[in-house]
Write a protein that holds these residues in place. Sequence first.
Motif, PDB file in Angstrom:
ATOM      1  N   VAL A  23       0.835  -1.200   0.000  1.00 23.36           N
ATOM      2  CA  VAL A  23       0.000   0.000   0.000  1.00 23.36           C
ATOM      3  C   VAL A  23       0.871   1.252   0.000  1.00 23.36           C
ATOM      4  O   VAL A  23       0.638   2.188  -0.768  1.00 23.36           O
ATOM      5  N   LEU A  24       1.889   1.271   0.859  1.00 21.61           N
ATOM      6  CA  LEU A  24       2.768   2.441   0.921  1.00 21.61           C
ATOM      7  C   LEU A  24       3.505   2.663  -0.389  1.00 21.61           C
ATOM      8  O   LEU A  24       3.660   3.805  -0.829  1.00 21.61           O
ATOM      9  N   ASP A  25       3.958   1.583  -1.012  1.00 22.14           N
ATOM     10  CA  ASP A  25       4.628   1.718  -2.304  1.00 22.14           C
ATOM     11  C   ASP A  25       3.700   2.378  -3.322  1.00 22.14           C
ATOM     12  O   ASP A  25       4.129   3.205  -4.121  1.00 22.14           O
ATOM     13  N   ARG A  26       2.442   2.016  -3.284  1.00 24.15           N
ATOM     14  CA  ARG A  26       1.487   2.559  -4.264  1.00 24.15           C
ATOM     15  C   ARG A  26       1.175   4.028  -3.976  1.00 24.15           C
ATOM     16  O   ARG A  26       1.278   4.870  -4.850  1.00 24.15           O
ATOM     17  N   VAL A  27       0.792   4.326  -2.735  1.00 25.70           N
ATOM     18  CA  VAL A  27       0.336   5.689  -2.446  1.00 25.70           C
ATOM     19  C   VAL A  27       1.477   6.683  -2.287  1.00 25.70           C
ATOM     20  O   VAL A  27       1.267   7.880  -2.427  1.00 25.70           O
ATOM     21  N   ALA A  28       2.668   6.194  -2.008  1.00 26.15           N
ATOM     22  CA  ALA A  28       3.804   7.098  -1.837  1.00 26.15           C
ATOM     23  C   ALA A  28       4.617   7.240  -3.117  1.00 26.15           C
ATOM     24  O   ALA A  28       5.610   7.959  -3.133  1.00 26.15           O
ATOM     25  N   GLY A  29       4.197   6.599  -4.166  1.00 26.35           N
ATOM     26  CA  GLY A  29       4.911   6.726  -5.432  1.00 26.35           C
ATOM     27  C   GLY A  29       4.848   8.151  -5.942  1.00 26.35           C
ATOM     28  O   GLY A  29       3.868   8.872  -5.726  1.00 26.35           O
ATOM     29  N   LYS A  30       5.902   8.553  -6.616  1.00 27.40           N
ATOM     30  CA  LYS A  30       6.027   9.920  -7.126  1.00 27.40           C
ATOM     31  C   LYS A  30       4.777  10.369  -7.884  1.00 27.40           C
ATOM     32  O   LYS A  30       4.208  11.413  -7.594  1.00 27.40           O
TER      33      LYS A  30
END
Length: 133
Positions: A23-30
């Motif tokens: 989830v963090l990888d998705r929402v924190a992506g540039k």
Amino acid sequence: MSQRNTGVTPQAVHAQACPVREVLDRVAGKWSVLIIVAAAHGPIRFTELERSVEGISRRMLSLTLRNLERDGLVTRTVHATVPPKVEYELTPVAHELYETLLSLTDWAERHRGTIAESRAAYDVQHRPELLDV
């Protein structure tokens, strides 16, 4: 305390962390962050997003929007007009995320001077060769 003493195995830690990391990888992506910020103030069309998110390609914008829609962060509405009008809007969950991003941005703004000073002090102590240039 070591993991031995907690009864928590590395596999258990990994199993719990993976969904959160995903989830963090998705929402924190540039691109995700920039799209969420651009769409925060109401429905927005694809071309408006493309203009708002500097440097994003059409393909990356499409992919990221599709992933955000799949994750329940963006809704896509197609209006039956000629040509079709497509709008994207943040869901309530994404609005909550946007508020969190604002808090993070405020923190970064308040502490950017301190961080710059810390970097400069670190570089003087640990990387003096960079200062001779």
